[in-house]
Write a protein that holds these residues in place. Sequence first.
Motif, mmCIF file in Angstrom:
data_model
loop_
_atom_site.group_PDB
_atom_site.id
_atom_site.type_symbol
_atom_site.label_atom_id
_atom_site.label_comp_id
_atom_site.label_asym_id
_atom_site.label_seq_id
_atom_site.Cartn_x
_atom_site.Cartn_y
_atom_site.Cartn_z
ATOM 1 N N ALA A 41 48.857 -6.700 50.086
ATOM 2 C CA ALA A 41 47.423 -6.956 50.140
ATOM 3 C C ALA A 41 46.662 -6.023 49.196
ATOM 4 C CB ALA A 41 46.914 -6.793 51.569
ATOM 5 N N LEU A 42 47.071 -4.749 49.157
ATOM 6 C CA LEU A 42 46.389 -3.790 48.280
ATOM 7 C C LEU A 42 46.590 -4.147 46.811
ATOM 8 C CD1 LEU A 42 47.196 -0.386 50.048
ATOM 9 C CD2 LEU A 42 45.124 -1.778 50.239
ATOM 10 N N VAL A 43 47.802 -4.555 46.459
ATOM 11 C CA VAL A 43 48.075 -4.931 45.062
ATOM 12 C C VAL A 43 47.254 -6.164 44.682
ATOM 13 C CG1 VAL A 43 49.855 -5.782 43.476
ATOM 14 C CG2 VAL A 43 50.372 -3.902 45.044
ATOM 15 N N PHE A 44 47.178 -7.136 45.592
ATOM 16 C CA PHE A 44 46.374 -8.324 45.313
ATOM 17 C C PHE A 44 44.917 -7.955 45.079
ATOM 18 C CE2 PHE A 44 43.418 -11.546 46.844
ATOM 19 C CZ PHE A 44 43.751 -12.622 46.021
ATOM 20 N N CYS A 45 44.359 -7.113 45.936
ATOM 21 C CA CYS A 45 42.951 -6.721 45.788
ATOM 22 C C CYS A 45 42.719 -6.002 44.467
ATOM 23 C CB CYS A 45 42.522 -5.838 46.962
ATOM 24 S SG CYS A 45 42.379 -6.717 48.537
ATOM 25 N N LEU A 46 43.684 -5.196 44.045
ATOM 26 C CA LEU A 46 43.562 -4.520 42.753
ATOM 27 C C LEU A 46 43.481 -5.549 41.627
ATOM 28 C CD1 LEU A 46 43.652 -2.005 40.921
ATOM 29 C CD2 LEU A 46 46.168 -2.144 41.025
ATOM 30 N N LEU A 96 38.397 -11.482 46.846
ATOM 31 C CA LEU A 96 38.454 -10.185 47.535
ATOM 32 C C LEU A 96 38.173 -10.310 49.025
ATOM 33 C CD1 LEU A 96 36.652 -8.011 44.847
ATOM 34 C CD2 LEU A 96 39.047 -7.814 45.573
ATOM 35 N N VAL A 97 37.561 -11.408 49.445
ATOM 36 C CA VAL A 97 37.263 -11.562 50.875
ATOM 37 C C VAL A 97 38.539 -11.717 51.696
ATOM 38 C CG1 VAL A 97 36.073 -12.951 52.604
ATOM 39 C CG2 VAL A 97 34.960 -12.487 50.403
ATOM 40 N N PRO A 98 39.385 -12.741 51.466
ATOM 41 C CA PRO A 98 40.611 -12.823 52.263
ATOM 42 C C PRO A 98 41.552 -11.655 51.997
ATOM 43 C CG PRO A 98 40.669 -14.424 50.467
ATOM 44 C CD PRO A 98 39.282 -13.866 50.515
ATOM 45 N N GLY A 99 41.581 -11.161 50.746
ATOM 46 C CA GLY A 99 42.438 -10.019 50.453
ATOM 47 C C GLY A 99 42.022 -8.780 51.225
ATOM 48 N N GLY A 100 40.715 -8.518 51.279
ATOM 49 C CA GLY A 100 40.220 -7.363 52.018
ATOM 50 C C GLY A 100 40.418 -7.495 53.515
ATOM 51 N N VAL A 101 40.146 -8.680 54.053
ATOM 52 C CA VAL A 101 40.354 -8.910 55.491
ATOM 53 C C VAL A 101 41.813 -8.695 55.858
ATOM 54 C CG1 VAL A 101 40.340 -10.675 57.299
ATOM 55 C CG2 VAL A 101 38.378 -10.454 55.747
ATOM 56 N N VAL A 126 46.320 -20.151 34.155
ATOM 57 C CA VAL A 126 46.910 -20.567 35.429
ATOM 58 C C VAL A 126 48.290 -19.956 35.618
ATOM 59 C CG1 VAL A 126 47.774 -22.547 36.747
ATOM 60 C CG2 VAL A 126 45.580 -22.707 35.553
ATOM 61 N N SER A 127 49.132 -20.019 34.591
ATOM 62 C CA SER A 127 50.549 -19.683 34.776
ATOM 63 C C SER A 127 50.834 -18.187 34.803
ATOM 64 C CB SER A 127 51.385 -20.355 33.690
ATOM 65 O OG SER A 127 51.045 -19.871 32.403
ATOM 66 N N THR A 128 49.931 -17.342 34.266
ATOM 67 C CA THR A 128 50.176 -15.904 34.376
ATOM 68 C C THR A 128 50.256 -15.478 35.832
ATOM 69 O OG1 THR A 128 47.785 -15.584 34.114
ATOM 70 C CG2 THR A 128 49.172 -15.206 32.176
ATOM 71 N N TYR A 129 49.473 -16.126 36.666
ATOM 72 C CA TYR A 129 49.510 -15.849 38.107
ATOM 73 C C TYR A 129 50.870 -16.217 38.686
ATOM 74 C CZ TYR A 129 48.247 -16.680 43.044
ATOM 75 O OH TYR A 129 48.192 -16.694 44.412
ATOM 76 N N GLN A 130 51.390 -17.413 38.347
ATOM 77 C CA GLN A 130 52.695 -17.818 38.855
ATOM 78 C C GLN A 130 53.808 -16.898 38.354
ATOM 79 O OE1 GLN A 130 50.532 -20.383 37.842
ATOM 80 N NE2 GLN A 130 50.132 -20.825 39.978
ATOM 81 N N GLY A 131 53.667 -16.440 37.092
ATOM 82 C CA GLY A 131 54.652 -15.496 36.581
ATOM 83 C C GLY A 131 54.661 -14.209 37.390
ATOM 84 N N GLY A 132 53.463 -13.693 37.683
ATOM 85 C CA GLY A 132 53.383 -12.501 38.528
ATOM 86 C C GLY A 132 53.945 -12.751 39.910
ATOM 87 N N CYS A 133 53.662 -13.927 40.452
ATOM 88 C CA CYS A 133 54.172 -14.269 41.785
ATOM 89 C C CYS A 133 55.698 -14.307 41.809
ATOM 90 C CB CYS A 133 53.624 -15.623 42.232
ATOM 91 S SG CYS A 133 51.877 -15.611 42.649
ATOM 92 N N PHE A 134 56.295 -14.841 40.748
ATOM 93 C CA PHE A 134 57.756 -14.916 40.684
ATOM 94 C C PHE A 134 58.373 -13.525 40.786
ATOM 95 C CE2 PHE A 134 61.630 -14.662 38.095
ATOM 96 C CZ PHE A 134 62.434 -15.597 38.739
ATOM 97 N N PHE A 135 57.880 -12.598 39.981
ATOM 98 C CA PHE A 135 58.437 -11.244 40.015
ATOM 99 C C PHE A 135 58.027 -10.507 41.298
ATOM 100 C CE2 PHE A 135 58.567 -12.231 35.460
ATOM 101 C CZ PHE A 135 59.903 -11.934 35.202
ATOM 102 N N GLY A 136 56.841 -10.822 41.819
ATOM 103 C CA GLY A 136 56.440 -10.234 43.096
ATOM 104 C C GLY A 136 57.349 -10.675 44.227
ATOM 105 N N ALA A 146 47.606 -9.554 40.588
ATOM 106 C CA ALA A 146 47.381 -10.252 41.855
ATOM 107 C C ALA A 146 48.600 -11.089 42.225
ATOM 108 C CB ALA A 146 46.137 -11.138 41.749
ATOM 109 N N GLY A 147 49.224 -11.694 41.218
ATOM 110 C CA GLY A 147 50.426 -12.488 41.469
ATOM 111 C C GLY A 147 51.559 -11.659 42.041
ATOM 112 N N LEU A 148 51.700 -10.420 41.588
ATOM 113 C CA LEU A 148 52.732 -9.547 42.150
ATOM 114 C C LEU A 148 52.535 -9.374 43.656
ATOM 115 C CD1 LEU A 148 52.901 -6.769 39.392
ATOM 116 C CD2 LEU A 148 54.656 -8.495 39.883
ATOM 117 N N GLY A 149 51.283 -9.141 44.061
ATOM 118 C CA GLY A 149 51.003 -8.986 45.493
ATOM 119 C C GLY A 149 51.236 -10.257 46.266
#
Length: 545
Positions: free
Chosen positions: A105-110, A202-207, A74-84, A134-137
Amino acid sequence: MGFAKVEDRPTPASVYNARIYIVAMVAATAAIMIGYDSAFIGTTIALPAFKSEFGLTLAQKTQVQFNFISANIVSTYQGGCFFGALLGYPLGQLAGRKNGLFISALVFCLGAGVMLAADGARGLGPILGGRIVAGLGIGAASNLTPLYISEISPPAIRGQLIGMYEIGWQIGGLVGFWINYGITKHIPASHKQWVIPFAVQLVPGGVFALAVPFLLKESPRWLITRGRRDEAIKNLCYLRKLDASDPYIIEEINMIDIQIDHDITAVGAGFWAPFRQVFGRWHLFKRLLIVTSLFMFQNGTGINAINYYSPTIFKSIGITGLNTSLFTTGIFGVIKTIGALIWAFIVIDKFGRRGILLVGAVGGAIGMYAIGAYIKIVQPALHPSTTLPPSGIAALFFFYLWTIFYAVSWNGTPWVVCAEVFPGSVRTVTQMCAAASNWLWNFVISRATPTMFSNMGYGVYMFFATMMMISIPFIVFLLPETMHVPLEEMDRLFAPGMSTWNANKIVMSELQRERGSGGAVPEYLHHDKPAGQQEQLEDSEKASV
């Protein structure tokens, strides 16, 4: 139907057109990605199929080991979000708000694509790595989306439009909460069962990635700061559905011009100038501390403990069985989404920011105290049952009561406040700090929740209730009401000697008196001129051909 709009100046009806709502909704699609992740991940890693494939069953790991691993996921995502969120500043400053959102959006999809490579043979590595990317995006998008919407919004509906961000968050959450319930009902336990929720990201990210280039218009405020004045006027005319010769457009461009010139004079030019201004001026730094602390109190309500670890939450109340827990979580998502809609379209621009935060804190604290008292007295973990006793039903009622109070108050209001209280010259930096603060406290809660439940029991709910009670004096004495005040006039609310309680009423009265009177049709104060040329600002009523 609807409430009358409180305007800072006479405003043509066409300003409140479908275009501005569509653009805000497209930008807010970024929040669907955030909301979905916050909802699906906790229930997905609780699926027996996921635990079995990655060796996380109780036969293979102790509860303490599983709690540690789930907290990491769970928290790796929040860590990425913080730096993003921190990277969102240079991205929005140099590439623009629109391009910044597209890159996010592109970084999240990656990152979402990398997660799909995980399986029993490869282990959890792709999930952990993909969630960081994904958190960075997401972190950058959480910085830029409220900033972008606040910059394009007419003051009278700014709260509503920024509220689209919160609605997107709740729509994503609603899908995330229900998807695992549907999957467990219709798909047998297998690799496919748990990988589908990951793939849906990938659905909301791609849209979002496809919509941004075609449906968003770059922020006129940002374009003017980059010397692209004609494009800024064109975009503002599109968003307001008015001609460039309309007095409203002329006045709004003049207001932006004056504010930008004032900001450059006060702050200076250059990439680091806003940092020096915010962290070197006590009145701005104090304001930053006040509004970013709202995210500490928001996470202190317990919302992200519930979002990320809902099976643990409902188990503590006495709800047993995976499907029952997922169904109860889905109801939580429905209530939260309905509350977000009410908040955005009725509450935020009618009842303001301060009042609803205070009401939400009181009501939410009552709900959490009641749940904590129930767990302390009944101790449902020691008396497991396939059915809830009357006291358990009462505890579930208070949980949903807490959800209602939270959904129409603390759910999205901190984002609105942080997006609107700073001048444009430093708003990119302050929005970066606001988004980073959100993800920092998100990270703290996501790391701490499993340990808190293991060691504190009912005390977890008492802690969250007490945090809400502490927020009340904080709001009363430090946070002025920002509703309807134009972005360019926010400094007035925080002027020395201004009463926090009456600041909004005083400032709005002054603005209506200053701008409400008639007079000559305004003219553009600024025209195309060589970069860096000094300008002499004039009052619009004195401008002459």
